[in-house]
Design a protein around this motif. Sequence first.
Motif, PDB file in Angstrom:
ATOM      1  N   PRO A 178     103.121 126.874 -26.988  1.00  0.00           N
ATOM      2  CA  PRO A 178     104.462 127.374 -26.669  1.00  0.00           C
ATOM      3  C   PRO A 178     104.869 127.169 -25.218  1.00  0.00           C
ATOM      4  O   PRO A 178     106.066 127.109 -24.906  1.00  0.00           O
ATOM      5  CB  PRO A 178     104.381 128.856 -27.020  1.00  0.00           C
ATOM      6  N   ASN A 179     103.897 127.056 -24.318  1.00  0.00           N
ATOM      7  CA  ASN A 179     104.190 126.902 -22.894  1.00  0.00           C
ATOM      8  C   ASN A 179     103.482 125.668 -22.342  1.00  0.00           C
ATOM      9  O   ASN A 179     102.329 125.395 -22.701  1.00  0.00           O
ATOM     10  CB  ASN A 179     103.728 128.140 -22.112  1.00  0.00           C
ATOM     11  N   ALA A 180     104.167 124.953 -21.455  1.00  0.00           N
ATOM     12  CA  ALA A 180     103.579 123.750 -20.862  1.00  0.00           C
ATOM     13  C   ALA A 180     102.295 124.065 -20.113  1.00  0.00           C
ATOM     14  O   ALA A 180     101.360 123.256 -20.093  1.00  0.00           O
ATOM     15  CB  ALA A 180     104.589 123.078 -19.938  1.00  0.00           C
ATOM     16  N   THR A 181     102.232 125.249 -19.507  1.00  0.00           N
ATOM     17  CA  THR A 181     101.041 125.612 -18.731  1.00  0.00           C
ATOM     18  C   THR A 181      99.812 125.776 -19.622  1.00  0.00           C
ATOM     19  O   THR A 181      98.678 125.690 -19.144  1.00  0.00           O
ATOM     20  CB  THR A 181     101.287 126.905 -17.946  1.00  0.00           C
ATOM     21  N   ASP A 182     100.009 125.986 -20.938  1.00  0.00           N
ATOM     22  CA  ASP A 182      98.868 126.118 -21.853  1.00  0.00           C
ATOM     23  C   ASP A 182      98.065 124.831 -21.959  1.00  0.00           C
ATOM     24  O   ASP A 182      96.892 124.849 -22.350  1.00  0.00           O
ATOM     25  CB  ASP A 182      99.350 126.505 -23.255  1.00  0.00           C
ATOM     26  N   GLY A 235      93.219 130.951 -33.924  1.00  0.00           N
ATOM     27  CA  GLY A 235      93.894 131.688 -32.864  1.00  0.00           C
ATOM     28  C   GLY A 235      94.414 130.841 -31.725  1.00  0.00           C
ATOM     29  O   GLY A 235      94.658 131.358 -30.632  1.00  0.00           O
ATOM     30  N   VAL A 236      94.603 129.547 -31.938  1.00  0.00           N
ATOM     31  CA  VAL A 236      95.104 128.666 -30.884  1.00  0.00           C
ATOM     32  C   VAL A 236      96.606 128.901 -30.709  1.00  0.00           C
ATOM     33  O   VAL A 236      97.355 128.840 -31.695  1.00  0.00           O
ATOM     34  CB  VAL A 236      94.832 127.192 -31.233  1.00  0.00           C
ATOM     35  N   PRO A 237      97.072 129.192 -29.477  1.00  0.00           N
ATOM     36  CA  PRO A 237      98.499 129.455 -29.286  1.00  0.00           C
ATOM     37  C   PRO A 237      99.350 128.285 -29.754  1.00  0.00           C
ATOM     38  O   PRO A 237      99.150 127.148 -29.320  1.00  0.00           O
ATOM     39  CB  PRO A 237      98.617 129.653 -27.770  1.00  0.00           C
ATOM     40  N   GLY A 238     100.287 128.559 -30.677  1.00  0.00           N
ATOM     41  CA  GLY A 238     101.111 127.518 -31.246  1.00  0.00           C
ATOM     42  C   GLY A 238     102.586 127.802 -31.109  1.00  0.00           C
ATOM     43  O   GLY A 238     103.004 128.932 -30.837  1.00  0.00           O
ATOM     44  N   ARG A 252     112.359 118.538 -37.674  1.00  0.00           N
ATOM     45  CA  ARG A 252     111.059 119.143 -37.996  1.00  0.00           C
ATOM     46  C   ARG A 252     110.025 118.778 -36.948  1.00  0.00           C
ATOM     47  O   ARG A 252     109.777 117.601 -36.692  1.00  0.00           O
ATOM     48  CB  ARG A 252     110.598 118.666 -39.373  1.00  0.00           C
ATOM     49  N   ASP A 253     109.382 119.808 -36.345  1.00  0.00           N
ATOM     50  CA  ASP A 253     108.268 119.568 -35.424  1.00  0.00           C
ATOM     51  C   ASP A 253     107.043 119.162 -36.228  1.00  0.00           C
ATOM     52  O   ASP A 253     106.600 119.913 -37.110  1.00  0.00           O
ATOM     53  CB  ASP A 253     107.942 120.835 -34.635  1.00  0.00           C
ATOM     54  N   ILE A 254     106.464 117.985 -35.910  1.00  0.00           N
ATOM     55  CA  ILE A 254     105.351 117.482 -36.734  1.00  0.00           C
ATOM     56  C   ILE A 254     104.045 117.336 -35.961  1.00  0.00           C
ATOM     57  O   ILE A 254     103.089 116.764 -36.486  1.00  0.00           O
ATOM     58  CB  ILE A 254     105.718 116.160 -37.422  1.00  0.00           C
ATOM     59  N   VAL A 255     103.964 117.808 -34.729  1.00  0.00           N
ATOM     60  CA  VAL A 255     102.676 117.880 -34.036  1.00  0.00           C
ATOM     61  C   VAL A 255     102.424 119.325 -33.637  1.00  0.00           C
ATOM     62  O   VAL A 255     103.360 120.083 -33.346  1.00  0.00           O
ATOM     63  CB  VAL A 255     102.606 116.961 -32.792  1.00  0.00           C
ATOM     64  N   LEU A 256     101.160 119.714 -33.631  1.00  0.00           N
ATOM     65  CA  LEU A 256     100.818 121.038 -33.137  1.00  0.00           C
ATOM     66  C   LEU A 256     101.141 121.111 -31.658  1.00  0.00           C
ATOM     67  O   LEU A 256     100.854 120.172 -30.905  1.00  0.00           O
ATOM     68  CB  LEU A 256      99.342 121.343 -33.369  1.00  0.00           C
ATOM     69  N   ALA A 257     101.743 122.227 -31.238  1.00  0.00           N
ATOM     70  CA  ALA A 257     102.210 122.333 -29.856  1.00  0.00           C
ATOM     71  C   ALA A 257     101.983 123.736 -29.325  1.00  0.00           C
ATOM     72  O   ALA A 257     102.177 124.725 -30.039  1.00  0.00           O
ATOM     73  CB  ALA A 257     103.707 121.997 -29.775  1.00  0.00           C
ATOM     74  N   GLY A 310     103.393 130.303 -33.737  1.00  0.00           N
ATOM     75  CA  GLY A 310     102.384 131.331 -33.918  1.00  0.00           C
ATOM     76  C   GLY A 310     101.001 130.712 -33.867  1.00  0.00           C
ATOM     77  O   GLY A 310     100.858 129.492 -33.800  1.00  0.00           O
ATOM     78  N   PRO A 311      99.941 131.520 -33.896  1.00  0.00           N
ATOM     79  CA  PRO A 311      98.583 130.986 -33.761  1.00  0.00           C
ATOM     80  C   PRO A 311      98.235 130.006 -34.875  1.00  0.00           C
ATOM     81  O   PRO A 311      98.582 130.221 -36.038  1.00  0.00           O
ATOM     82  CB  PRO A 311      97.707 132.242 -33.834  1.00  0.00           C
ATOM     83  N   TYR A 312      97.527 128.930 -34.494  1.00  0.00           N
ATOM     84  CA  TYR A 312      97.069 127.941 -35.468  1.00  0.00           C
ATOM     85  C   TYR A 312      95.676 128.311 -35.968  1.00  0.00           C
ATOM     86  O   TYR A 312      94.814 128.741 -35.197  1.00  0.00           O
ATOM     87  CB  TYR A 312      97.018 126.550 -34.846  1.00  0.00           C
ATOM     88  N   GLY A 313      95.478 128.081 -37.274  1.00  0.00           N
ATOM     89  CA  GLY A 313      94.186 128.331 -37.891  1.00  0.00           C
ATOM     90  C   GLY A 313      93.519 127.043 -38.334  1.00  0.00           C
ATOM     91  O   GLY A 313      93.939 125.942 -37.955  1.00  0.00           O
TER      92      GLY A 313
END
Length: 329
Positions: free
Chosen positions: A56-60, A276-279, A49-54, A282-285
């Motif tokens: 999708p791309n390292a460049t983000d 709308g933060v890229p996650g 289970r991924d438990i930190v907000l991340a 999907g986008p984080y709210g």
Amino acid sequence: MNQPSTPIRSDAGTVAGGTIERVRLEAGGIAVELLTVGAAINRVVVDGRDIVLAHPNATDYADSMYGLGLTIGRFANRIGGGRFTLDGVEHRLPTNEGDNTLHGGPDGFARRLWDVTDLAPGTVEFTLTSPDGDQGFPGAVTVRVRYTLTADELRMDYTATSTAPTPVNLTNHAYLNPAGEASGSADELLLTVHAAHLVEVDETLIPTGRLPEVGAHDLRGARRVADAAPLDTCFVVDGEPGALRPHATLAASDLAVDVFSDQPGVQVFTADGMSGVPGLSGPYGPRAGVALETQNFPDAPNHPGFPDSILRPGHPLTTSTAWRFRRLG
């Protein structure tokens, strides 16, 4: 197998400063992926289970609006009016949050490519050198952050040295969600903060100098995140600074993350305005995760009564934070 494995290095993308590297650590049922951009925590996977907000791309991560997982410096949190006086000399900093300087300024440590300077089973060290005058701060500073993973803990050990007296306040800006980064709002998670007092701030989130009792923000007994929010608050953690001690806990029904540190405070940020933060999923709210930023107090250089935040030559800064993963049920 509970023993840490040999770190795996790979290229993760390119930004203006060069190539981003990814380093993967594994131990027990935990995998952690770290990036050289901002010495960032990219992923923490516990039992799948991924438990930190991340992102999708390292460049983000090079321009992450909410600072997901990034190492913050030279001075985490806010410096009021973008200025401080040190040893009788006033220093002016570039401002990036109204009249204040936030998280080291517009080009703080979180925006830089760090170097990988050591690797061993279960551990990696990142190093950054910040020149004299960087973002208006005096002195050339060398900072190291070492991540060490065991079967039930991710530890962050920070060290810093300087060629001249300068304020330093280091933290990591990860957002935790033990229910999973794809689970939606963290509202139902239980939040505990081991603090009887907090840092009082004005309308611009700059400290007044007072450290009142927590009052309505008392989180010494676990409360739902939805009931505690909104929070962008520095709590004065119980116990003596310098000793590794409990700061906070964020818990889902089956997994808790206990945060330990030797720092005097923890900034709890529920990110109510996140949208709308890229996650990764999907986008984080709003309140998709909670940041538990162990640190010195905000604006400490301008408050003689706050814990000393000045790093001086010949007196290295050392500080540690640990996330301990506790399976429940």
